[in-house]
Design an enzyme around this catalytic site. Structure first.
Site, PDB file in Angstrom:
ATOM      1  N   THR A  13      47.487  -3.656  -4.378  1.00 18.57           N
ATOM      2  CA  THR A  13      47.012  -2.636  -3.356  1.00 18.57           C
ATOM      3  C   THR A  13      48.312  -2.686  -2.281  1.00 18.57           C
ATOM      4  OG1 THR A  13      46.158  -4.669  -2.010  1.00 18.57           O
ATOM      5  CG2 THR A  13      44.672  -3.482  -3.540  1.00 18.57           C
ATOM      6  N   ASP A  14      48.019  -1.776  -1.413  1.00 20.83           N
ATOM      7  CA  ASP A  14      49.041  -1.688  -0.408  1.00 20.83           C
ATOM      8  C   ASP A  14      48.465  -2.349   0.956  1.00 20.83           C
ATOM      9  OD1 ASP A  14      47.179   0.011   0.779  1.00 20.83           O
ATOM     10  OD2 ASP A  14      48.359   1.819   0.290  1.00 20.83           O
ATOM     11  N   ALA A  15      49.061  -2.351   2.079  1.00 20.14           N
ATOM     12  CA  ALA A  15      48.389  -2.847   3.241  1.00 20.14           C
ATOM     13  C   ALA A  15      46.966  -2.167   3.660  1.00 20.14           C
ATOM     14  CB  ALA A  15      49.441  -2.554   4.525  1.00 20.14           C
ATOM     15  N   GLY A  16      46.506  -1.333   3.202  1.00 24.37           N
ATOM     16  CA  GLY A  16      45.239  -0.793   3.668  1.00 24.37           C
ATOM     17  C   GLY A  16      44.220  -1.282   2.187  1.00 24.37           C
ATOM     18  N   VAL A  18      43.999  -0.366  -0.603  1.00 16.88           N
ATOM     19  CA  VAL A  18      44.111   0.667  -1.380  1.00 16.88           C
ATOM     20  C   VAL A  18      45.156   0.415  -2.411  1.00 16.88           C
ATOM     21  CG1 VAL A  18      44.383   3.158  -1.986  1.00 16.88           C
ATOM     22  CG2 VAL A  18      43.235   2.316   0.007  1.00 16.88           C
TER      23      VAL A  18
END
Length: 132
Positions: A13-16, A18
């Site tokens: 995932t990324d920082a969000g 997602v």
């Protein structure tokens, strides 16, 4: 058609939280590998014979996000077998609600690893591919 499951880990995932878009291509590769394995096609043995199968085309449409800890299913099928290449189609959906998250394709070409030129798919492999 082949199906595999993958639990989304934090590193996907990324920082969000997602799933980062490029990771879908890793999942496509896992689907390809397992489909070929189920057809008794050993990519490692093929590479030992100096035959490579690089991706020469890749595409993905994204419909909904996969998130941290989702259990996703990657469906992979052989869509087309040509003289020197194979087109694989992939669908990724969330297991619990069957929501389609992404779909795409890759095209892999058979290449002589020494000359780096495309070659015909060996007959024994082509026969196995047609079973998929």
């Amino acid at each position: 058609m082949n199906k595999i499951k993958h639990r989304v880990i934090y590193a996907d995932t990324d920082a969000g939280q997602v799933v980062y878009y490029a990771n879908y291509f890793k999942w496509f590769e896992s689907g390809r590998r397992e489909l070929l394995r189920n057809l008794k096609i050993d990519l490692y043995a093929i590479q030992k014979k100096n035959i490579l199968t690089p991706v020469v085309e890749a595409h993905c449409n994204y419909f909904a996000p996969a998130r941290y800890d989702d259990l996703v299913v990657i469906e992979t099928k052989i869509a087309q077998i040509k003289e020197k290449s194979i087109r694989f189609e992939n669908k990724v959906f969330r297991k619990n609600d069957k929501k389609i998250l992404a779909e795409g394709h890759t095209v892999n070409v058979f290449v002589d690893g020494k000359k780096m030129k495309s070659i015909k798919i060996p007959d024994n492999i082509k026969r196995k591919l047609k079973l998929g």
